[in-house]
Design a protein around this motif. Structure first.
Motif, PDB file in Angstrom:
ATOM      1  N   PHE A  41       0.932  -1.324  -0.084  1.00  0.00           N
ATOM      2  CA  PHE A  41      -0.072   0.043  -0.006  1.00  0.00           C
ATOM      3  C   PHE A  41       0.877   1.306   0.020  1.00  0.00           C
ATOM      4  O   PHE A  41       0.184   2.238  -0.115  1.00  0.00           O
ATOM      5  CB  PHE A  41      -0.961   0.144   1.075  1.00  0.00           C
ATOM      6  N   ALA A  42       2.165   1.217  -0.203  1.00  0.00           N
ATOM      7  CA  ALA A  42       2.964   2.257  -0.236  1.00  0.00           C
ATOM      8  C   ALA A  42       2.871   2.753  -1.606  1.00  0.00           C
ATOM      9  O   ALA A  42       3.323   3.818  -2.093  1.00  0.00           O
ATOM     10  CB  ALA A  42       4.598   1.842   0.204  1.00  0.00           C
ATOM     11  N   LYS A  43       2.533   1.728  -2.490  1.00  0.00           N
ATOM     12  CA  LYS A  43       2.317   2.255  -3.790  1.00  0.00           C
ATOM     13  C   LYS A  43       0.938   2.581  -4.236  1.00  0.00           C
ATOM     14  O   LYS A  43       0.035   1.692  -4.048  1.00  0.00           O
ATOM     15  CB  LYS A  43       2.604   0.998  -4.750  1.00  0.00           C
ATOM     16  N   GLU A  44       0.593   3.602  -4.711  1.00  0.00           N
ATOM     17  CA  GLU A  44      -0.806   3.993  -4.924  1.00  0.00           C
ATOM     18  C   GLU A  44      -1.515   3.046  -5.976  1.00  0.00           C
ATOM     19  O   GLU A  44      -2.823   2.964  -5.942  1.00  0.00           O
ATOM     20  CB  GLU A  44      -0.701   5.404  -5.729  1.00  0.00           C
ATOM     21  N   VAL A  45      -0.786   2.467  -7.021  1.00  0.00           N
ATOM     22  CA  VAL A  45      -1.326   1.668  -8.109  1.00  0.00           C
ATOM     23  C   VAL A  45      -1.807   0.469  -7.707  1.00  0.00           C
ATOM     24  O   VAL A  45      -2.762  -0.234  -7.910  1.00  0.00           O
ATOM     25  CB  VAL A  45      -0.325   1.436  -9.240  1.00  0.00           C
ATOM     26  N   GLU A  46      -0.998  -0.194  -6.397  1.00  0.00           N
ATOM     27  CA  GLU A  46      -1.812  -1.675  -5.848  1.00  0.00           C
ATOM     28  C   GLU A  46      -2.912  -1.045  -4.904  1.00  0.00           C
ATOM     29  O   GLU A  46      -3.849  -1.759  -4.858  1.00  0.00           O
ATOM     30  CB  GLU A  46      -0.370  -1.931  -5.178  1.00  0.00           C
ATOM     31  N   LEU A  47      -2.885   0.173  -4.213  1.00  0.00           N
ATOM     32  CA  LEU A  47      -3.916   0.480  -3.213  1.00  0.00           C
ATOM     33  C   LEU A  47      -5.220   0.671  -4.152  1.00  0.00           C
ATOM     34  O   LEU A  47      -6.242   0.104  -3.743  1.00  0.00           O
ATOM     35  CB  LEU A  47      -3.515   1.622  -2.442  1.00  0.00           C
ATOM     36  N   ARG A  48      -5.145   1.383  -5.048  1.00  0.00           N
ATOM     37  CA  ARG A  48      -6.341   1.784  -6.160  1.00  0.00           C
ATOM     38  C   ARG A  48      -6.561   0.395  -6.510  1.00  0.00           C
ATOM     39  O   ARG A  48      -7.839   0.063  -6.855  1.00  0.00           O
ATOM     40  CB  ARG A  48      -5.802   2.720  -7.152  1.00  0.00           C
ATOM     41  N   SER A  49      -5.962  -0.517  -7.184  1.00  0.00           N
ATOM     42  CA  SER A  49      -6.380  -1.952  -7.742  1.00  0.00           C
ATOM     43  C   SER A  49      -6.934  -2.629  -6.938  1.00  0.00           C
ATOM     44  O   SER A  49      -8.119  -3.183  -7.130  1.00  0.00           O
ATOM     45  CB  SER A  49      -5.177  -2.568  -8.348  1.00  0.00           C
ATOM     46  N   ALA A  50      -6.550  -2.638  -5.518  1.00  0.00           N
ATOM     47  CA  ALA A  50      -7.161  -3.627  -4.578  1.00  0.00           C
ATOM     48  C   ALA A  50      -8.669  -2.941  -4.081  1.00  0.00           C
ATOM     49  O   ALA A  50      -9.540  -3.580  -3.969  1.00  0.00           O
ATOM     50  CB  ALA A  50      -6.379  -3.658  -3.135  1.00  0.00           C
ATOM     51  N   LEU A  51      -8.503  -1.544  -3.802  1.00  0.00           N
ATOM     52  CA  LEU A  51     -10.211  -0.861  -3.817  1.00  0.00           C
ATOM     53  C   LEU A  51     -10.827  -1.166  -5.049  1.00  0.00           C
ATOM     54  O   LEU A  51     -12.138  -1.375  -4.873  1.00  0.00           O
ATOM     55  CB  LEU A  51      -9.895   0.291  -3.573  1.00  0.00           C
ATOM     56  N   LEU A  52     -10.421  -1.284  -6.165  1.00  0.00           N
ATOM     57  CA  LEU A  52     -11.217  -1.413  -7.304  1.00  0.00           C
ATOM     58  C   LEU A  52     -11.977  -2.809  -7.182  1.00  0.00           C
ATOM     59  O   LEU A  52     -13.054  -3.066  -7.499  1.00  0.00           O
ATOM     60  CB  LEU A  52     -10.497  -1.360  -8.700  1.00  0.00           C
ATOM     61  N   LEU A  53     -11.170  -3.796  -6.617  1.00  0.00           N
ATOM     62  CA  LEU A  53     -11.804  -5.207  -6.745  1.00  0.00           C
ATOM     63  C   LEU A  53     -12.733  -5.151  -5.746  1.00  0.00           C
ATOM     64  O   LEU A  53     -13.767  -5.900  -5.947  1.00  0.00           O
ATOM     65  CB  LEU A  53     -10.774  -6.370  -6.639  1.00  0.00           C
ATOM     66  N   VAL A  54     -12.496  -4.623  -4.531  1.00  0.00           N
ATOM     67  CA  VAL A  54     -13.394  -4.688  -3.340  1.00  0.00           C
ATOM     68  C   VAL A  54     -14.882  -3.954  -3.508  1.00  0.00           C
ATOM     69  O   VAL A  54     -15.801  -4.467  -3.417  1.00  0.00           O
ATOM     70  CB  VAL A  54     -12.655  -4.179  -2.113  1.00  0.00           C
ATOM     71  N   THR A  55     -14.445  -2.636  -4.258  1.00  0.00           N
ATOM     72  CA  THR A  55     -15.831  -2.052  -4.486  1.00  0.00           C
ATOM     73  C   THR A  55     -16.542  -2.432  -5.644  1.00  0.00           C
ATOM     74  O   THR A  55     -17.900  -2.137  -5.753  1.00  0.00           O
ATOM     75  CB  THR A  55     -15.411  -0.488  -4.781  1.00  0.00           C
ATOM     76  N   SER A  56     -16.131  -3.364  -6.483  1.00  0.00           N
ATOM     77  CA  SER A  56     -16.919  -3.960  -7.391  1.00  0.00           C
ATOM     78  C   SER A  56     -17.297  -5.151  -7.165  1.00  0.00           C
ATOM     79  O   SER A  56     -17.951  -5.967  -7.863  1.00  0.00           O
ATOM     80  CB  SER A  56     -15.923  -4.061  -8.661  1.00  0.00           C
TER      81      SER A  56
END
Length: 112
Positions: A41-56
Motif C-alpha cells: 500500500f506504499a504504492k498508489e497503483v496497488e492500493l487503487r487496484s485492491a480498492l477497485l476489486l473490493v468496491t466492485s
C-alpha cells in the motif's frame, strides 16, 4: 461466475492504464472470496487496484490480503488516497471475515 479469486498484486496493475474508475464496468456479483497476496500500500497503483476489486464485489464474504514487507517511502498519492475518494457508497453487508497478514503501520494500510 467466479466465486473465489486468488491473485498476486502483479495482475492488479493491469487495471491501472489511464484513469482508474472507482468500480469495474460490470460488478463481480458472484465473487464471495477475494485473496490478494503481495500487496504494497506504499504504492498508489496497488492500493487503487485492491480498492477497485473490493468496491466492485458487493457480495464478498471473505477478504484475505497478504501484505508485502517494504521499506519503500509511501507515495504522496497513496498517503492521501482514502482521504480524497468517497467510498460511502460501498457496503460490505455480507462480509464475515477479513484477514490481513504482514500488515505494517503505514498510513494507507491503517486507513483501509
Amino acid at each position: 461466475m467466479i466465486e473465489h479469486l486468488c491473485v498476486n498484486s502483479s495482475p492488479l496493475k493491469c487495471f491501472c492504464v489511464g484513469v482508474m474508475p472507482q468500480k469495474l464496468p460490470i460488478a463481480l456479483v458472484h465473487l464471495r472470496v477475494l485473496n490478494v497476496s503481495g500487496l504494497c500500500f506504499a504504492k498508489e497503483v496497488e492500493l487503487r487496484s485492491a480498492l477497485l476489486l473490493v468496491t466492485s464485489s458487493p457480495n464478498l464474504e471473505k477478504i484475505i490480503m497478504e501484505m508485502c514487507y517494504t521499506t519503500e517511502v509511501v507515495s504522496q498519492g497513496a498517503m492521501n488516497l482514502l482521504d480524497l475518494l468517497d467510498y460511502s457508497y460501498v457496503t460490505l453487508d455480507r462480509l464475515r471475515e477479513l484477514e490481513i497478514t504482514n500488515m505494517s503501520n503505514i498510513k494507507p494500510g491503517m486507513d483501509l
